[in-house]
Design an enzyme around this catalytic site. Structure first.
Site: not given
Length: 306
Positions: A74-75, A77-78, A163-165, A187, A255
């Protein structure tokens, strides 16, 4: 001690013991999902809704008294995504298992207070911020590697790096446990390998030729035995550093290196896109349930160099 040969890990293979008198639907070798493939060519299961019995699987794994580590970054604004991530994880993710969340952030005072269930703990680890999200991506493997060395290897049996988002929406349980676990990117699961966004420059250590490739794996989820994820992180970090020394940045950073590693070090279990959907993407007919998904966001607002 940082040599893999000297490190001691908790992870080990256990017998699949089912409790006596547990009632569940009789499995069949003739009836089941016919619209999706549920096994890879190297005989690793691909986990879809309808290919496992969650009650049976959890009843096999829960008596093992396992501890699951989960890392999130969580860097900057994340950090705003952390509340929903943790709140939904407590509702849906490895419920009933011992859990240790490791939150890496440059804003420790902004980490929200979350009501954790019994046996579940959260550690906040301060790390440097960055003005480039690509640098944060590059540092992730190094930080995971070093934190496993210093702490996680003595505290957990399995690890998931997420991933936190993102948010959880439905059951994600022990059906996802395995020695090395990857998730198919939502995707590209309908695409042929020549359409995958692999790193195609031979000068990069993440290079994959046009006529090679199994699936395109999402970097938002890596899992498995702590030891196996440690090895993955260590190799990807080394490749990152070699590329950096040659002024190369792989097409999709970690990735790209992850996909290169998993091509030649096959995962023992593959999670379907149910375990990594995207909120902007409409649900397709083969995806019966969305368990975990990336939230819609304004990249220009949360990433300072976009």
């Amino acid at each position: 001690m940082t040599s893999l040969s000297r490190l001691v890990f908790r992870s080990r293979i256990r017998n699949m013991v089912s409790p006596e008198k547990l009632l569940y639907k009789q499995p069949s070798v003739l009836v089941g999902r016919t619209d999706v493939v549920s096994v890879t060519p190297w005989l690793a299961p691909i986990i879809w809704e309808g290919t496992f019995d969650p009650v049976l699987v959890d009843n096999i794994y829960k008596p093992m008294n396992l501890t699951i580590a989960t890392t999130v970054f969580a860097i900057g604004k994340y950090v705003r995504f952390l509340q929903d991530f943790l709140d939904t994880a407590e509702k849906h993710f490895m419920v009933g298992f011992n859990m240790r969340y490791y939150v890496f952030t440059d804003r420790p005072h902004d980490v929200p207070s979350v009501n954790l269930s019994q046996g579940r703990h959260l550690s906040v680890i301060q790390v440097p911020g960055s003005n480039r999200w690509q640098e944060i991506s590059a540092q992730r493997m190094e930080i995971i590697q070093t934190t496993i060395e210093r702490q996680i290897r003595g505290e957990a049996d399995y690890i998931f790096c997420l991933d936190v988002d993102s948010k959880f929406h439905a059951h994600w349980g022990s059906e996802s446990l395995g020695r090395l676990v990857a998730v198919i990117h939502p995707g590209y699961y309908e695409q042929t390998r020549d359409r995958f966004p692999y790193e195609r420059r031979p000068a990069s250590t993440a290079y994959i030729p046009m006529d090679e490739g199994d699936y395109y794996y999402g970097g938002a989820m890596i899992g498995g035995f702590v030891e196996d994820v440690y090895t993955l992180a260590k190799v990807c970090r080394t490749q990152f550093e070699e590329d950096a020394g040659n002024s190369i940045e792989a097409a999709w950073q970690e990735e790209s290196h992850l996909n290169r590693y998993l091509l030649y070090n096959k995962p023992s279990k593959v999670l379907s896109p149910e375990y990594l959907w995207q909120d902007f993407k409409a649900k397709t007919k083969e995806v019966k349930v969305i368990r975990f998904s990336g939230v819609i966001k304004n990249y220009a607002e949360v990433r300072s160099n976009v």
